[in-house]
Design a protein around this motif. Structure first.
Motif, PDB file in Angstrom:
ATOM      1  N   ARG A  81       0.828  -1.198   0.000  1.00  0.00           N
ATOM      2  CA  ARG A  81       0.000   0.000   0.000  1.00  0.00           C
ATOM      3  C   ARG A  81       0.866   1.253   0.000  1.00  0.00           C
ATOM      4  NH1 ARG A  81      -3.561   1.138   5.262  1.00  0.00           N
ATOM      5  NH2 ARG A  81      -1.425   1.273   6.072  1.00  0.00           N
ATOM      6  N   GLY A  82       2.027   1.152   0.674  1.00  0.00           N
ATOM      7  CA  GLY A  82       2.934   2.286   0.741  1.00  0.00           C
ATOM      8  C   GLY A  82       4.196   1.905   1.489  1.00  0.00           C
ATOM      9  N   LEU A  83       5.121   2.841   1.553  1.00  0.00           N
ATOM     10  CA  LEU A  83       6.380   2.641   2.270  1.00  0.00           C
ATOM     11  C   LEU A  83       6.332   3.368   3.608  1.00  0.00           C
ATOM     12  CD1 LEU A  83       9.442   1.894   2.494  1.00  0.00           C
ATOM     13  CD2 LEU A  83       9.915   4.065   1.320  1.00  0.00           C
ATOM     14  N   GLU A  84       6.843   2.709   4.650  1.00  0.00           N
ATOM     15  CA  GLU A  84       7.065   3.332   5.950  1.00  0.00           C
ATOM     16  C   GLU A  84       8.516   3.023   6.334  1.00  0.00           C
ATOM     17  OE1 GLU A  84       5.196   5.189   7.925  1.00  0.00           O
ATOM     18  OE2 GLU A  84       3.236   5.059   6.925  1.00  0.00           O
ATOM     19  N   LEU A  85       9.388   4.009   6.170  1.00  0.00           N
ATOM     20  CA  LEU A  85      10.807   3.844   6.494  1.00  0.00           C
ATOM     21  C   LEU A  85      11.190   4.783   7.622  1.00  0.00           C
ATOM     22  CD1 LEU A  85      13.850   2.965   5.748  1.00  0.00           C
ATOM     23  CD2 LEU A  85      13.880   5.086   4.444  1.00  0.00           C
ATOM     24  N   THR A  86      11.890   4.257   8.624  1.00  0.00           N
ATOM     25  CA  THR A  86      12.473   5.079   9.676  1.00  0.00           C
ATOM     26  C   THR A  86      13.969   4.811   9.697  1.00  0.00           C
ATOM     27  OG1 THR A  86      10.463   4.949  11.014  1.00  0.00           O
ATOM     28  CG2 THR A  86      12.469   5.661  12.124  1.00  0.00           C
ATOM     29  N   VAL A  87      14.752   5.880   9.819  1.00  0.00           N
ATOM     30  CA  VAL A  87      16.207   5.766   9.905  1.00  0.00           C
ATOM     31  C   VAL A  87      16.635   6.210  11.302  1.00  0.00           C
ATOM     32  CG1 VAL A  87      18.417   6.477   8.917  1.00  0.00           C
ATOM     33  CG2 VAL A  87      16.401   6.285   7.438  1.00  0.00           C
ATOM     34  N   ILE A  88      17.436   5.373  11.962  1.00  0.00           N
ATOM     35  CA  ILE A  88      17.951   5.699  13.286  1.00  0.00           C
ATOM     36  C   ILE A  88      19.461   5.481  13.294  1.00  0.00           C
ATOM     37  CG2 ILE A  88      15.809   5.053  14.455  1.00  0.00           C
ATOM     38  CD1 ILE A  88      17.210   2.432  15.297  1.00  0.00           C
ATOM     39  N   THR A  89      20.120   5.960  14.338  1.00  0.00           N
ATOM     40  CA  THR A  89      21.547   5.715  14.479  1.00  0.00           C
ATOM     41  C   THR A  89      21.780   4.387  15.202  1.00  0.00           C
ATOM     42  OG1 THR A  89      21.713   6.836  16.605  1.00  0.00           O
ATOM     43  CG2 THR A  89      22.030   8.192  14.617  1.00  0.00           C
ATOM     44  N   ALA A  90      23.001   3.873  15.074  1.00  0.00           N
ATOM     45  CA  ALA A  90      23.364   2.634  15.767  1.00  0.00           C
ATOM     46  C   ALA A  90      23.271   2.820  17.274  1.00  0.00           C
ATOM     47  CB  ALA A  90      24.772   2.217  15.361  1.00  0.00           C
ATOM     48  N   ALA A  91      23.554   4.037  17.762  1.00  0.00           N
ATOM     49  CA  ALA A  91      23.459   4.302  19.198  1.00  0.00           C
ATOM     50  C   ALA A  91      22.018   4.151  19.683  1.00  0.00           C
ATOM     51  CB  ALA A  91      23.978   5.703  19.508  1.00  0.00           C
ATOM     52  N   THR A  92      21.044   4.615  18.904  1.00  0.00           N
ATOM     53  CA  THR A  92      19.642   4.475  19.274  1.00  0.00           C
ATOM     54  C   THR A  92      19.205   3.013  19.223  1.00  0.00           C
ATOM     55  OG1 THR A  92      19.090   6.709  18.541  1.00  0.00           O
ATOM     56  CG2 THR A  92      17.277   5.148  18.671  1.00  0.00           C
ATOM     57  N   ALA A  93      19.724   2.260  18.266  1.00  0.00           N
ATOM     58  CA  ALA A  93      19.397   0.831  18.176  1.00  0.00           C
ATOM     59  C   ALA A  93      19.858   0.090  19.426  1.00  0.00           C
ATOM     60  CB  ALA A  93      20.041   0.220  16.937  1.00  0.00           C
ATOM     61  N   ARG A  94      20.975   0.527  19.994  1.00  0.00           N
ATOM     62  CA  ARG A  94      21.500  -0.123  21.199  1.00  0.00           C
ATOM     63  C   ARG A  94      20.830   0.404  22.462  1.00  0.00           C
ATOM     64  NH1 ARG A  94      26.346   0.883  18.390  1.00  0.00           N
ATOM     65  NH2 ARG A  94      26.709   2.721  19.697  1.00  0.00           N
ATOM     66  N   THR A  95      20.609   1.721  22.525  1.00  0.00           N
ATOM     67  CA  THR A  95      20.025   2.356  23.710  1.00  0.00           C
ATOM     68  C   THR A  95      18.971   3.346  23.233  1.00  0.00           C
ATOM     69  OG1 THR A  95      22.181   2.195  24.807  1.00  0.00           O
ATOM     70  CG2 THR A  95      20.514   3.603  25.840  1.00  0.00           C
ATOM     71  N   PRO A  96      17.687   2.943  23.173  1.00  0.00           N
ATOM     72  CA  PRO A  96      16.653   3.789  22.567  1.00  0.00           C
ATOM     73  C   PRO A  96      16.469   5.148  23.219  1.00  0.00           C
ATOM     74  CG  PRO A  96      15.874   1.542  22.787  1.00  0.00           C
ATOM     75  CD  PRO A  96      17.167   1.624  23.546  1.00  0.00           C
ATOM     76  N   GLY A  97      16.573   5.217  24.556  1.00  0.00           N
ATOM     77  CA  GLY A  97      16.356   6.495  25.224  1.00  0.00           C
ATOM     78  C   GLY A  97      15.002   7.070  24.848  1.00  0.00           C
ATOM     79  N   GLY A  98      14.990   8.314  24.393  1.00  0.00           N
ATOM     80  CA  GLY A  98      13.756   8.965  23.969  1.00  0.00           C
ATOM     81  C   GLY A  98      13.350   8.635  22.542  1.00  0.00           C
ATOM     82  N   CYS A  99      14.031   7.678  21.924  1.00  0.00           N
ATOM     83  CA  CYS A  99      13.729   7.209  20.565  1.00  0.00           C
ATOM     84  C   CYS A  99      13.843   8.311  19.509  1.00  0.00           C
ATOM     85  CB  CYS A  99      12.353   6.575  20.488  1.00  0.00           C
ATOM     86  SG  CYS A  99      12.216   5.054  21.441  1.00  0.00           S
ATOM     87  N   PRO A 100      14.993   8.986  19.437  1.00  0.00           N
ATOM     88  CA  PRO A 100      15.196   9.940  18.345  1.00  0.00           C
ATOM     89  C   PRO A 100      15.343   9.188  17.024  1.00  0.00           C
ATOM     90  CG  PRO A 100      17.245   9.588  19.513  1.00  0.00           C
ATOM     91  CD  PRO A 100      16.187   8.840  20.292  1.00  0.00           C
TER      92      PRO A 100
END
Length: 251
Positions: free
Chosen positions: A83-102
């Motif tokens: 139906r469509g694309l949903e892409l989110t890009v995060i840093t490796a630091a967020t992948a390891r420690t989400p915190g506030g999920c920037p």
């Protein structure tokens, strides 16, 4: 069935095209691209399902880089097999420690519309992103990059419950009947055994425990047919009850 076997071939092929764009874009520093959502959990429907992708980059790209990245990926949306694309890009630091999920950037769009690019610079973050991180860790398909469990750290259960509560709050205000009721089933499944599953699987799981439950049986039909009728009073009560159980578990 393995994740690779479950994921539709056309979806994986498109995800590889997105990975090529990310790899060849100067300054992106791509760590990996991961397919998640219904394409790996099951129940993917080209007419009704988005292609959900989570990209991990090595460092913050800055606002200009975020726009550049989002615009480049947005040019692929007309080839998206769902139906469509949903892409989110995060840093490796967020992948390891989400915190506030920037996040770095989000790209959402359909084959017939203009892609919507949301840069993460200045954004407070999205707490519900922890669900995507955990689904990627458990079930994600590495389109390119290391295996997911080497990139994503486990998300604490209480943060997952908080994010699921957020989804149910949204469903009570904005959700259609099928979506909202099946999302509540997904929440109840998580409470029962910690499983994070697709909406259709959650509905079937609920019916295995409560055969012929009319509200859930109807929700499955509505969701699979693409019927987005408004949430009924009975549906809202079902969702609110699931939310109350989640909150009780938090306590």
């Amino acid at each position: 069935m393995t994740v690779a076997a479950r994921a539709p071939h056309r979806v994986v092929g498109y995800a590889r095209q997105v990975a090529t764009v990310l790899r060849t874009l100067p300054g992106t520093d791509l760590v990996g691209l991961y397919l998640h959502g219904s394409a790996v959990l099951g129940g993917f429907s080209p007419a009704h399902s988005d292609v959900d992708l989570l990209a991990v980059v090595g460092r913050n790209t800055g606002e200009a880089g975020q726009y550049r990245l989002g615009t480049a990926v947005g040019r692929t949306v007309d080839r998206c097999p769902g139906r469509g694309l949903e892409l989110t890009v995060i840093t490796a630091a967020t992948a390891r420690t989400p915190g506030g999920c920037p996040f770095e950037v989000r790209v959402a769009g359909t084959a017939t519309g203009t892609p919507h690019v949301i840069p993460g610079s200045g954004h407070p973050g999205d707490p519900e992103l922890v669900l995507h991180l955990e689904v990627c860790r458990r079930y994600g398909l590495a389109v390119t990059g290391p295996p997911p469990d080497r990139v994503f750290s486990p998300v604490p259960a209480h943060r997952l419950r908080e994010a699921i509560c957020g989804q149910l709050d949204w469903a009570l205000v904005q959700g259609a009947q099928g979506y909202a009721v099946l999302n509540a089933c997904r929440a109840l499944r998580f409470l029962a055994d910690g499983n994070l599953c697709a909406k259709v699987e959650a509905g079937r799981w609920y019916l295995s425990r409560s055969p012929h439950h009319p509200l859930v049986a109807e929700a499955l039909v509505l969701h699979q047919s693409g019927d987005h009728r408004e949430l009924s009073g009975a549906g809202a009560r079902f969702v609110a009850d699931a939310r109350d159980l989640l909150l009780a578990a938090q306590d």
